[in-house]
Design an enzyme around this catalytic site. Sequence first.
Site, PDB file in Angstrom:
ATOM      1  N   GLU A   1     -23.896  -2.554  68.614  1.00 23.89           N
ATOM      2  CA  GLU A   1     -23.837  -3.912  68.078  1.00 23.89           C
ATOM      3  C   GLU A   1     -22.649  -4.049  67.134  1.00 23.89           C
ATOM      4  O   GLU A   1     -22.482  -3.263  66.200  1.00 23.89           O
ATOM      5  CB  GLU A   1     -25.118  -4.284  67.347  1.00 23.89           C
ATOM      6  CG  GLU A   1     -25.087  -5.705  66.806  1.00 23.89           C
ATOM      7  CD  GLU A   1     -26.387  -6.159  66.188  1.00 23.89           C
ATOM      8  OE1 GLU A   1     -26.527  -7.367  65.954  1.00 23.89           O
ATOM      9  OE2 GLU A   1     -27.259  -5.305  65.943  1.00 23.89           O
TER      10      GLU A   1
ATOM     11  N   ASP B   1     -23.117 -10.229  69.305  1.00 27.23           N
ATOM     12  CA  ASP B   1     -24.035 -11.034  68.502  1.00 27.23           C
ATOM     13  C   ASP B   1     -23.256 -12.255  68.008  1.00 27.23           C
ATOM     14  O   ASP B   1     -22.248 -12.117  67.298  1.00 27.23           O
ATOM     15  CB  ASP B   1     -24.549 -10.198  67.329  1.00 27.23           C
ATOM     16  CG  ASP B   1     -25.551 -10.925  66.441  1.00 27.23           C
ATOM     17  OD1 ASP B   1     -25.291 -12.088  66.079  1.00 27.23           O
ATOM     18  OD2 ASP B   1     -26.580 -10.319  66.086  1.00 27.23           O
ATOM     19  N   THR B   2     -23.710 -13.450  68.381  1.00 27.91           N
ATOM     20  CA  THR B   2     -22.942 -14.656  68.058  1.00 27.91           C
ATOM     21  C   THR B   2     -22.834 -14.901  66.560  1.00 27.91           C
ATOM     22  O   THR B   2     -21.850 -15.480  66.096  1.00 27.91           O
ATOM     23  CB  THR B   2     -23.532 -15.894  68.747  1.00 27.91           C
ATOM     24  OG1 THR B   2     -24.908 -16.067  68.344  1.00 27.91           O
ATOM     25  CG2 THR B   2     -23.458 -15.765  70.260  1.00 27.91           C
ATOM     26  N   TYR B   3     -23.847 -14.480  65.785  1.00 29.52           N
ATOM     27  CA  TYR B   3     -23.773 -14.631  64.327  1.00 29.52           C
ATOM     28  C   TYR B   3     -22.584 -13.849  63.775  1.00 29.52           C
ATOM     29  O   TYR B   3     -21.796 -14.362  62.968  1.00 29.52           O
ATOM     30  CB  TYR B   3     -25.082 -14.153  63.686  1.00 29.52           C
ATOM     31  CG  TYR B   3     -24.987 -13.975  62.183  1.00 29.52           C
ATOM     32  CD1 TYR B   3     -25.031 -15.081  61.328  1.00 29.52           C
ATOM     33  CD2 TYR B   3     -24.845 -12.715  61.628  1.00 29.52           C
ATOM     34  CE1 TYR B   3     -24.933 -14.916  59.948  1.00 29.52           C
ATOM     35  CE2 TYR B   3     -24.754 -12.546  60.254  1.00 29.52           C
ATOM     36  CZ  TYR B   3     -24.801 -13.650  59.425  1.00 29.52           C
ATOM     37  OH  TYR B   3     -24.696 -13.473  58.063  1.00 29.52           O
ATOM     38  N   HIS B   4     -22.420 -12.608  64.196  1.00 32.26           N
ATOM     39  CA  HIS B   4     -21.315 -11.784  63.716  1.00 32.26           C
ATOM     40  C   HIS B   4     -19.983 -12.233  64.326  1.00 32.26           C
ATOM     41  O   HIS B   4     -18.948 -12.224  63.631  1.00 32.26           O
ATOM     42  CB  HIS B   4     -21.568 -10.317  64.053  1.00 32.26           C
ATOM     43  CG  HIS B   4     -22.795  -9.755  63.406  1.00 32.26           C
ATOM     44  ND1 HIS B   4     -22.907  -9.606  62.052  1.00 32.26           N
ATOM     45  CD2 HIS B   4     -23.971  -9.327  63.927  1.00 32.26           C
ATOM     46  CE1 HIS B   4     -24.095  -9.104  61.752  1.00 32.26           C
ATOM     47  NE2 HIS B   4     -24.752  -8.934  62.882  1.00 32.26           N
TER      48      HIS B   4
ATOM     49  N   HIS C   1     -27.194 -10.769  71.350  1.00 31.11           N
ATOM     50  CA  HIS C   1     -28.004 -11.467  70.359  1.00 31.11           C
ATOM     51  C   HIS C   1     -27.471 -12.885  70.202  1.00 31.11           C
ATOM     52  O   HIS C   1     -26.270 -13.075  69.986  1.00 31.11           O
ATOM     53  CB  HIS C   1     -27.912 -10.777  68.994  1.00 31.11           C
ATOM     54  CG  HIS C   1     -28.920  -9.709  68.772  1.00 31.11           C
ATOM     55  ND1 HIS C   1     -28.832  -8.813  67.735  1.00 31.11           N
ATOM     56  CD2 HIS C   1     -30.072  -9.401  69.426  1.00 31.11           C
ATOM     57  CE1 HIS C   1     -29.872  -7.987  67.770  1.00 31.11           C
ATOM     58  NE2 HIS C   1     -30.630  -8.326  68.800  1.00 31.11           N
TER      59      HIS C   1
ATOM     60  N   ARG D   1     -28.349 -18.436  60.886  1.00 32.73           N
ATOM     61  CA  ARG D   1     -29.528 -17.735  61.403  1.00 32.73           C
ATOM     62  C   ARG D   1     -30.758 -18.646  61.535  1.00 32.73           C
ATOM     63  O   ARG D   1     -31.881 -18.158  61.614  1.00 32.73           O
ATOM     64  CB  ARG D   1     -29.885 -16.514  60.541  1.00 32.73           C
ATOM     65  CG  ARG D   1     -28.810 -15.417  60.512  1.00 32.73           C
ATOM     66  CD  ARG D   1     -29.380 -14.156  59.912  1.00 32.73           C
ATOM     67  NE  ARG D   1     -28.433 -13.073  59.721  1.00 32.73           N
ATOM     68  CZ  ARG D   1     -28.118 -12.161  60.625  1.00 32.73           C
ATOM     69  NH1 ARG D   1     -28.638 -12.228  61.833  1.00 32.73           N
ATOM     70  NH2 ARG D   1     -27.285 -11.184  60.336  1.00 32.73           N
TER      71      ARG D   1
ATOM     72  N   GLU E   1     -32.292 -14.154  67.898  1.00 33.86           N
ATOM     73  CA  GLU E   1     -32.507 -13.478  66.623  1.00 33.86           C
ATOM     74  C   GLU E   1     -32.378 -14.498  65.501  1.00 33.86           C
ATOM     75  O   GLU E   1     -31.358 -15.180  65.382  1.00 33.86           O
ATOM     76  CB  GLU E   1     -31.477 -12.363  66.458  1.00 33.86           C
ATOM     77  CG  GLU E   1     -31.685 -11.499  65.226  1.00 33.86           C
ATOM     78  CD  GLU E   1     -30.631 -10.422  65.112  1.00 33.86           C
ATOM     79  OE1 GLU E   1     -30.995  -9.252  64.944  1.00 33.86           O
ATOM     80  OE2 GLU E   1     -29.425 -10.754  65.200  1.00 33.86           O
TER      81      GLU E   1
END
Length: 287
Positions: free
Chosen positions: A147, A180-183, A206, A212, A241
């Site tokens: 990740e 992970d789209t957030y990161h 993710h 979030r 997530e």
Amino acid sequence: MNALGVHALVWVGSTTPAEVEQAVAKTKAAGYDLLEFSLHDGLTMDVAHARGVLDAAGLQVACSRGLAPDADVSSEDPAVVARGADLLSKSLEITAGLGGKMFAGALYSAFGKASQPLSAKGRANVVGVLQDLAKQAAADDITLMLEICNRYETNVINTAHDALLLADDIGADNVKIHLDTYHMNIEEADMVRPVREVGDRLGYVHIGENHRGYLGSGHIDFNAFFHALADIDYTGPITFESFSSAVVAPGLSNDLAIWRNLWSDGEDLAKHAHAYLTNGLSAARHP
């Protein structure tokens, strides 16, 4: 079609038998195919019970985790690295015991803001530990998912390009990339080029908003991301997530800085996310 997953912290804060039963039941009722458990707070799950509940519900399972400073495999201290390697090995055993085929997360470092850049020795330790872990995982047909996390959570890999270089050095077929789209929202220039660069080496995704919370309530360009996944014909799991102070995992909530309620109703959140993902992915496949 992609298997759609949801993180257990949408439902519960721990992995006691009662909470596992609750998470499984709610995941199934919301229409998901997969449930992801974080092993971040410990290795206390009743694995046999959890596997029975998951199998009865017909759900796939994935496990994820990060590491603590005293068990950081990117450290230069051999004792610290050894503790991290042991923790990863035990977490992999839990994943196998649950019947899972995916072990994901920040498997390469302590979780939190580093005080300095990664050293060459620390990186070499990461490669060596993950080479051994990949061999252990292969015996149970498990894939390791690296990740990519933002700069405030690790100094090892922050972009898709970083992750590909690390995976190249590990050199194992069962090591894939975990976007992970957030990161990505923090570290990448856009939501398309990293997906295309990773290509068929993408193993796990993710989906999370920039804050979030509810999908679509922030500013991430999910439409572009879904189209990029369609462009590379990604058929692997996509797991929603989201975190809120409405559900507290004692260690992980603090590590992730979950200080406010972005939602209070996990069921409504998860049902909304399932519909959002289903519709967005379908539209992207039929431009």
